[in-house]
Design a protein around this motif. Structure first.
Motif, PDB file in Angstrom:
ATOM      1  N   LEU A  37      16.219  10.810  13.399  1.00 44.89           N
ATOM      2  CA  LEU A  37      16.620  12.214  13.484  1.00 44.89           C
ATOM      3  C   LEU A  37      17.304  12.502  14.818  1.00 44.89           C
ATOM      4  O   LEU A  37      18.318  13.204  14.865  1.00 44.89           O
ATOM      5  CB  LEU A  37      15.401  13.138  13.312  1.00 44.89           C
ATOM      6  N   VAL A  38      16.774  11.949  15.900  1.00 42.96           N
ATOM      7  CA  VAL A  38      17.328  12.283  17.213  1.00 42.96           C
ATOM      8  C   VAL A  38      18.756  11.736  17.340  1.00 42.96           C
ATOM      9  O   VAL A  38      19.674  12.459  17.755  1.00 42.96           O
ATOM     10  CB  VAL A  38      16.408  11.764  18.341  1.00 42.96           C
ATOM     11  N   GLY A  39      18.965  10.483  16.950  1.00 42.45           N
ATOM     12  CA  GLY A  39      20.310   9.910  17.025  1.00 42.45           C
ATOM     13  C   GLY A  39      21.288  10.669  16.136  1.00 42.45           C
ATOM     14  O   GLY A  39      22.418  10.976  16.551  1.00 42.45           O
ATOM     15  N   LEU A  40      20.871  10.979  14.922  1.00 39.23           N
ATOM     16  CA  LEU A  40      21.767  11.691  13.992  1.00 39.23           C
ATOM     17  C   LEU A  40      22.062  13.105  14.492  1.00 39.23           C
ATOM     18  O   LEU A  40      23.197  13.590  14.372  1.00 39.23           O
ATOM     19  CB  LEU A  40      21.149  11.754  12.590  1.00 39.23           C
ATOM     20  N   ALA A  41      21.053  13.762  15.056  1.00 37.08           N
ATOM     21  CA  ALA A  41      21.269  15.129  15.564  1.00 37.08           C
ATOM     22  C   ALA A  41      22.234  15.100  16.749  1.00 37.08           C
ATOM     23  O   ALA A  41      23.079  15.995  16.890  1.00 37.08           O
ATOM     24  CB  ALA A  41      19.937  15.762  15.969  1.00 37.08           C
ATOM     25  N   CYS A  42      22.119  14.079  17.597  1.00 35.32           N
ATOM     26  CA  CYS A  42      23.074  13.945  18.714  1.00 35.32           C
ATOM     27  C   CYS A  42      24.483  13.734  18.149  1.00 35.32           C
ATOM     28  O   CYS A  42      25.449  14.349  18.610  1.00 35.32           O
ATOM     29  CB  CYS A  42      22.697  12.756  19.609  1.00 35.32           C
ATOM     30  N   TYR A  81      19.279   9.658  28.057  1.00 29.81           N
ATOM     31  CA  TYR A  81      18.062   9.373  27.287  1.00 29.81           C
ATOM     32  C   TYR A  81      17.831  10.485  26.264  1.00 29.81           C
ATOM     33  O   TYR A  81      17.988  11.671  26.572  1.00 29.81           O
ATOM     34  CB  TYR A  81      16.847   9.299  28.210  1.00 29.81           C
ATOM     35  N   ALA A  82      17.450  10.102  25.066  1.00 25.90           N
ATOM     36  CA  ALA A  82      17.055  11.064  24.021  1.00 25.90           C
ATOM     37  C   ALA A  82      15.957  10.370  23.218  1.00 25.90           C
ATOM     38  O   ALA A  82      16.149   9.993  22.062  1.00 25.90           O
ATOM     39  CB  ALA A  82      18.242  11.436  23.145  1.00 25.90           C
ATOM     40  N   CYS A  83      14.836  10.182  23.858  1.00 31.08           N
ATOM     41  CA  CYS A  83      13.783   9.371  23.224  1.00 31.08           C
ATOM     42  C   CYS A  83      12.399   9.866  23.655  1.00 31.08           C
ATOM     43  O   CYS A  83      12.289  10.807  24.436  1.00 31.08           O
ATOM     44  CB  CYS A  83      13.966   7.899  23.568  1.00 31.08           C
ATOM     45  N   GLY A  84      11.378   9.231  23.129  1.00 32.19           N
ATOM     46  CA  GLY A  84       9.996   9.571  23.533  1.00 32.19           C
ATOM     47  C   GLY A  84       9.528  10.915  23.013  1.00 32.19           C
ATOM     48  O   GLY A  84       8.696  11.577  23.642  1.00 32.19           O
ATOM     49  N   HIS A  85       9.984  11.315  21.844  1.00 32.44           N
ATOM     50  CA  HIS A  85       9.646  12.648  21.338  1.00 32.44           C
ATOM     51  C   HIS A  85       8.216  12.758  20.819  1.00 32.44           C
ATOM     52  O   HIS A  85       7.802  13.822  20.329  1.00 32.44           O
ATOM     53  CB  HIS A  85      10.657  13.089  20.276  1.00 32.44           C
ATOM     54  N   SER A  86       7.501  11.665  20.872  1.00 34.62           N
ATOM     55  CA  SER A  86       6.053  11.680  20.623  1.00 34.62           C
ATOM     56  C   SER A  86       5.704  12.361  19.302  1.00 34.62           C
ATOM     57  O   SER A  86       6.279  12.011  18.269  1.00 34.62           O
ATOM     58  CB  SER A  86       5.321  12.318  21.812  1.00 34.62           C
ATOM     59  N   ARG A  87       4.835  13.367  19.327  1.00 36.30           N
ATOM     60  CA  ARG A  87       4.334  13.994  18.091  1.00 36.30           C
ATOM     61  C   ARG A  87       5.261  15.091  17.577  1.00 36.30           C
ATOM     62  O   ARG A  87       5.002  15.672  16.532  1.00 36.30           O
ATOM     63  CB  ARG A  87       2.957  14.618  18.368  1.00 36.30           C
ATOM     64  N   ASN A  88       6.339  15.409  18.323  1.00 36.05           N
ATOM     65  CA  ASN A  88       7.120  16.606  17.983  1.00 36.05           C
ATOM     66  C   ASN A  88       8.625  16.382  17.848  1.00 36.05           C
ATOM     67  O   ASN A  88       9.415  17.287  18.081  1.00 36.05           O
ATOM     68  CB  ASN A  88       6.837  17.693  19.047  1.00 36.05           C
ATOM     69  N   GLY A  89       9.004  15.186  17.452  1.00 32.15           N
ATOM     70  CA  GLY A  89      10.431  14.883  17.375  1.00 32.15           C
ATOM     71  C   GLY A  89      11.159  15.587  16.250  1.00 32.15           C
ATOM     72  O   GLY A  89      12.381  15.808  16.338  1.00 32.15           O
ATOM     73  N   ILE A  90      10.456  15.959  15.197  1.00 33.73           N
ATOM     74  CA  ILE A  90      11.129  16.717  14.127  1.00 33.73           C
ATOM     75  C   ILE A  90      11.412  18.125  14.645  1.00 33.73           C
ATOM     76  O   ILE A  90      12.522  18.646  14.489  1.00 33.73           O
ATOM     77  CB  ILE A  90      10.264  16.750  12.848  1.00 33.73           C
ATOM     78  N   LEU A  91      10.419  18.698  15.285  1.00 31.65           N
ATOM     79  CA  LEU A  91      10.610  20.015  15.897  1.00 31.65           C
ATOM     80  C   LEU A  91      11.754  19.987  16.926  1.00 31.65           C
ATOM     81  O   LEU A  91      12.635  20.848  16.917  1.00 31.65           O
ATOM     82  CB  LEU A  91       9.293  20.439  16.583  1.00 31.65           C
ATOM     83  N   LEU A  92      11.722  18.990  17.808  1.00 29.71           N
ATOM     84  CA  LEU A  92      12.613  19.002  18.978  1.00 29.71           C
ATOM     85  C   LEU A  92      13.960  18.313  18.741  1.00 29.71           C
ATOM     86  O   LEU A  92      14.875  18.461  19.557  1.00 29.71           O
ATOM     87  CB  LEU A  92      11.916  18.321  20.171  1.00 29.71           C
ATOM     88  N   GLY A  93      14.089  17.563  17.630  1.00 25.82           N
ATOM     89  CA  GLY A  93      15.279  16.735  17.413  1.00 25.82           C
ATOM     90  C   GLY A  93      16.595  17.495  17.415  1.00 25.82           C
ATOM     91  O   GLY A  93      17.514  17.160  18.187  1.00 25.82           O
ATOM     92  N   PRO A  94      16.759  18.538  16.566  1.00 23.66           N
ATOM     93  CA  PRO A  94      18.053  19.232  16.542  1.00 23.66           C
ATOM     94  C   PRO A  94      18.448  19.826  17.896  1.00 23.66           C
ATOM     95  O   PRO A  94      19.601  19.704  18.311  1.00 23.66           O
ATOM     96  CB  PRO A  94      17.834  20.319  15.480  1.00 23.66           C
ATOM     97  N   LEU A  95      17.500  20.433  18.608  1.00 24.64           N
ATOM     98  CA  LEU A  95      17.850  21.014  19.909  1.00 24.64           C
ATOM     99  C   LEU A  95      18.159  19.915  20.925  1.00 24.64           C
ATOM    100  O   LEU A  95      19.048  20.078  21.772  1.00 24.64           O
ATOM    101  CB  LEU A  95      16.719  21.923  20.416  1.00 24.64           C
TER     102      LEU A  95
END
Ligand SMILES: Cc1cc2nc3c(=O)[nH]c(=O)nc-3n(C[C@H](O)[C@H](O)[C@H](O)COP(=O)(O)OP(=O)(O)OC[C@H]3O[C@@H](n4cnc5c(N)ncnc54)[C@H](O)[C@@H]3O)c2cc1C
Length: 375
Positions: free
Chosen positions: A24-29, A327-341
């Motif tokens: 999610l994080v890579g795709l959102a970026c 860096y856009a990593c280490g989102h731990s327990r909340n990467g779905i919440l934080l991914g788009p932002l």
């Protein structure tokens, strides 16, 4: 766009930005950068246990509470979701299900509830047992609850599919299925070495490789991101309408037909899989929340690897000594919440703009004593 596989020179131009990781994080970026017209290459391979599809999809900055600027970021991340999925729907025609119906945090003993009576946050309301039962009649023995009225959930599986479709259709994004072995950060423009033997060159590299981020060679510093396994279960019942946290797990109603139950927190390295202990713990957690879950048929069992940092906060922003590495990593327990932002902030930084939010809690420098300011 597809990547040319034949006659490919050893050194390949990766465009303005090379993104490592297709979660999610890579795709959102990629989506955010592509919206700004940047020329992007995503290098992603498949690892068992990728977190973004395995997740429960909760948007729960209330229960998963951070402090100060990190909390402000989490609230902004949650509040971005409605317009984010609307914009995705305009381009792809698919509506990603998001609910802002509120999240419940249950307490089974008064002393547990007392420990949570800290400064109230936005949209937070205490419910008595009677109020809780009129809201959710199927809930069991809980004595009270906090209702976070602005929180909710997203169907992260649909979100992943739609984001992938979006970037695949973009004329400025190239997706390369390959494994990044190492970075070479000796020169002004970073080099990205791939397992296929090719080397990619870009102006900026975004490290969004989830739990595997610290394993990429050539990083300027050790990254304290470790995999923490979460086992999950889907049950064919929806006795509870709200995302609900109990003391040992949570339930997330999805699509009106089933409920996702999560999750264990296990330090077992990169081992993916499920165990009978894990499944029993999830079943007990669900039954404690609503006893009628005990008779629900199990639809599916799976696990995923959270990319966890020591303080459970992500790492977002430039390397202090080598700014072309973001860096856009280490989102731990909340990467779905934080991914788009996260994607929006990374796109702003890569475009030379201020991200508009205080990212200082997420600096990689917090792990090494170095200071960096990105506002
Ligand atoms: C069981 C579980 C439940 C969760 N529930 C929630 C929740 O309810 N709400 C919430 O906000 N968050 C939740 N999370 C956390 C969330 O899923 C993660 O924080 C988020 O998905 C991380 O996204 P990512 O893109 O960084 O990592 P991933 O989704 O793991 O993606 C990383 C990608 O990088 C690729 N990659 C890795 N190394 C390389 C390499 N060297 N070269 C090329 N590609 C590479 C991988 O193959 C993968 O595709 C949950 C996680 C789990 C496991």
């Amino acid at each position: 766009m597809t990547y040319p596989t034949e006659g490919t020179p050893a050194l390949v131009r990766g465009g303005d930005v090379v993104i490592i990781g297709g979660g999610l994080v890579g795709l959102a970026c990629a989506a955010a950068l592509s919206a700004r017209g940047a020329d992007i290459t995503i290098v992603a391979d498949h690892h068992p246990g990728e977190a973004s599809r395995a997740a429960a999809g909760m948007l729960a900055p209330g229960v998963e509470r951070a402090d100060g600027a990190a909390h402000t970021f989490a609230i902004a991340a949650r509040d971005l979701y409605p317009s984010y999925v609307e914009a995705l729907a305009e381009v792809t025609g698919t509506i990603v299900p998001v609910n802002r119906d509120g999240v419940l945090e249950l307490f089974f003993e008064e002393r547990e509830a007392d420990a949570r009576r800290t400064a109230p946050i936005d949209g937070q309301r205490w419910l008595t047992r009677a109020e809780l039962h009129s809201m959710e009649p199927a809930i069991g023995e809980a004595v009270s609850a906090i209702f976070y009225s602005n929180d909710g959930s997203v169907d992260n599986v649909v979100l992943m599919r739609v984001l992938r479709e979006l970037v695949e259709a973009s004329s400025t994004v190239t997706i390369v299925q390959d494994h990044v072995t190492a970075l070479d950060l000796e020169n002004e423009r970073p080099l990205v070495h791939l397992a296929s033997g090719r080397t990619m060159i870009g102006s900026t590299v975004v490290l969004a490789a989830g739990a595997w981020s610290g394993g990429v060679g050539g990083l300027p510093r050790p990254l304290p991101v470790e995999p923490v396994r979460g086992q999950m279960l889907a049950l064919a019942a929806t006795p509870v309408r709200h995302v609900t946290y109990g003391p040992h797990g949570y339930v997330v109603p999805r699509g009106g037909a089933h409920t996702v139950v999560g999750a264990t927190m296990e330090h077992v390295g990169f081992e993916v899989g499920i165990t009978s202990e894990g499944m029993n713990a999830l079943a007990e957690a669900a039954n404690r929340i609503a006893p009628s879950f005990a008779s629900a048929r199990v639809l599916e069992r799976w696990s995923g690897l959270r990319p966890v940092t020591p303080d459970l906060l992500p790492i977002i922003g430039p390397d202090p000594e080598y700014p072309p590495l973001l860096y856009a990593c280490g989102h731990s327990r909340n990467g779905i919440l934080l991914g788009p932002l996260t994607g929006e902030c990374i796109a702003a930084i890569a475009s030379g703009e201020a991200p508009g939010l205080d990212l200082s809690p997420f600096s990689v420098a917090r792990f090494s004593g170095l200071q960096i300011t990105v506002n």
